[in-house]
Scaffold this motif. Structure first.
Motif, short mmCIF file in Angstrom:
data_model
loop_
_atom_site.label_atom_id
_atom_site.label_comp_id
_atom_site.label_asym_id
_atom_site.label_seq_id
_atom_site.Cartn_x
_atom_site.Cartn_y
_atom_site.Cartn_z
N ASP A 1 14.23 18.74 0.50
CA ASP A 1 14.32 19.18 -0.90
C ASP A 1 15.78 19.08 -1.34
N GLU A 2 16.09 18.11 -2.20
CA GLU A 2 17.44 17.87 -2.70
C GLU A 2 18.46 17.76 -1.56
N PRO A 3 18.27 16.83 -0.63
CA PRO A 3 19.14 16.79 0.56
C PRO A 3 20.55 16.29 0.31
N VAL A 4 20.81 15.61 -0.83
CA VAL A 4 22.16 15.08 -1.05
C VAL A 4 23.08 16.05 -1.79
N ASN A 5 22.57 17.22 -2.18
CA ASN A 5 23.42 18.21 -2.85
C ASN A 5 24.61 18.57 -1.97
N GLY A 6 25.81 18.45 -2.51
CA GLY A 6 27.00 18.83 -1.78
C GLY A 6 27.56 17.77 -0.86
N LEU A 7 26.88 16.65 -0.72
CA LEU A 7 27.38 15.59 0.15
C LEU A 7 28.35 14.69 -0.61
N ASP A 8 29.37 14.22 0.09
CA ASP A 8 30.30 13.26 -0.49
C ASP A 8 29.66 11.87 -0.45
N PRO A 9 30.28 10.85 -1.07
CA PRO A 9 29.66 9.51 -1.08
C PRO A 9 29.30 8.99 0.30
N ASP A 10 30.16 9.24 1.30
CA ASP A 10 29.86 8.80 2.66
C ASP A 10 28.62 9.51 3.18
N GLY A 11 28.51 10.81 2.88
CA GLY A 11 27.35 11.58 3.31
C GLY A 11 26.06 11.13 2.63
N ILE A 12 26.15 10.78 1.35
CA ILE A 12 24.98 10.30 0.61
C ILE A 12 24.49 8.98 1.22
N LEU A 13 25.42 8.09 1.52
CA LEU A 13 25.04 6.83 2.17
C LEU A 13 24.40 7.10 3.52
N TRP A 14 24.95 8.06 4.25
CA TRP A 14 24.41 8.40 5.57
C TRP A 14 22.97 8.92 5.47
N ILE A 15 22.70 9.87 4.57
CA ILE A 15 21.35 10.42 4.47
C ILE A 15 20.37 9.39 3.95
N ARG A 16 20.83 8.51 3.05
CA ARG A 16 19.95 7.43 2.58
C ARG A 16 19.54 6.52 3.74
N THR A 17 20.52 6.13 4.54
CA THR A 17 20.25 5.26 5.69
C THR A 17 19.36 5.96 6.70
N LEU A 18 19.61 7.27 6.92
CA LEU A 18 18.80 8.03 7.86
C LEU A 18 17.34 8.07 7.42
N MET A 19 17.09 8.40 6.14
CA MET A 19 15.71 8.51 5.66
C MET A 19 14.98 7.18 5.77
N ARG A 20 15.65 6.11 5.44
CA ARG A 20 15.00 4.80 5.52
C ARG A 20 14.75 4.41 6.98
#
Length: 307
Positions: free
Chosen positions: A156-175
């Motif tokens: 539920d809203e996992p990218v809240n508070g993440l920096d751009p590197d973190g957003i890229l990381w969670i996107r890659t992880l989910m895929r």
């Protein structure tokens, strides 16, 4: 029995006179990232809580792998979930928090070290969670979701508070989790991120299902492509395009935004009538545009537009 499948049948939740979720029917399938979209107050978080058995439906049902999630003995082996990154005792260290979850679910201690490494928190594993930033707390919540190596993940809203590197990381992880054959259901208000992450979309508004479709199908169905045109005699061209049934908007920079007539027809009309064109470009509509068109009648909390 269905494996790694979430299925809702007539799922409804009412709080007194307020209907938060209204007869939802959907299946979340493995092997893809399913984006769960909707305005604030649409019922997304309530639906996720009912999937996990934290809220009980008023009517209907939601099944995990063909059965009620509340009856599962080792729940973290079935579903890993991140609903509230701050729902951790602030006095515990990251390691102790994950170790307590592991002990309660029959998960070996080495798995705690593995997920801390996976989310990039090894160096702060023995720091108290109360001193974590929101982004670090999100990473810890994701570590908890991964702890039991489950076949289904809810975020539920996992990218809240993440920096751009973190957003890229969670996107890659989910895929990558979906590519392994797992089921991934993720809610977000960031349309640009969902356009890069999701394969399939569930869109709800005022508790009702508005769309259950692929990303590409929603964009194609809900947005409608347009053509950008720049011309020397833009006012005359705009009038002539309207005569043949086009909808034309003149932007402040002088560009004509045209819908209802394709670029080939615009080019032919311009050539036949002696127009000099400086630009003729097809513009594919975005997920954000498709989403706003679909949900414009379902927004509960809307602020006035500044004058």
């Amino acid at each position: 029995m269905d494996t790694h499948v979430i299925e809702a049948r007539g799922l409804s939740k009412r709080y007194g006179a307020t209907t938060a979720v209204d007869r939802l029917d959907f299946r979340v399938e493995p092997g893809r990232v399913t984006g769960f979209l909707g305005p604030n107050g649409a019922g997304k978080s309530t639906t996720m809580r009912m999937i996990l058995g934290l809220d009980l439906p008023t009517s209907g049902s939601v099944l995990v792998n063909g059965r009620d999630y509340q009856g599962i003995v080792w729940p973290l082996h079935e579903i890993g979930a991140l609903l509230d990154a701050r729902a951790v005792h602030p006095g515990r260290t990251a390691y102790r928090h994950l170790h307590s979850l592991a002990a309660a679910n029959g998960i070996p201690r080495p798995r705690v070290d593995a997920v801390l490494e996976q989310v990039g928190l090894t160096s702060v594993a023995h720091r108290r969670v109360g001193g974590f930033s929101l982004g670090m707390s999100q990473r810890l919540g994701i570590a908890g979701a991964l702890l039991g190596d489950p076949g289904i993940l809810l975020f539920d809203e996992p990218v809240n508070g993440l920096d751009p590197d973190g957003i890229l990381w969670i996107r890659t992880l989910m895929r990558s989790l979906a590519a392994e054959g797992r089921t991934v259901l993720v809610s977000s208000h960031l349309m640009s991120e969902m356009a890069l992450t999701a394969d399939h979309l569930l869109v709800i508004g005022e508790g009702r299902l508005l769309a259950d479709t692929s990303l590409d199908e929603l964009i194609a169905r809900g947005a409608g492509d347009r053509v950008e045109v720049r011309a020397v005699e833009r006012a005359r061209l705009a009038a002539e395009l309207r005569e043949v049934g086009a909808e034309v908007t003149l932007e402040p920079d002088g560009t004509l935004q045209v819908t209802g007539v394709g670029s080939a027809a615009i080019g032919e009309l311009a050539a036949a009538r002696g127009h000099v064109l400086h630009q003729l470009r097809d513009v594919t509509s975005s997920l954000e545009e498709a989403y706003f068109r679909l949900t414009e009648g379902s927004v509960v909390y809307r602020a006035p537009v500044p004058a």
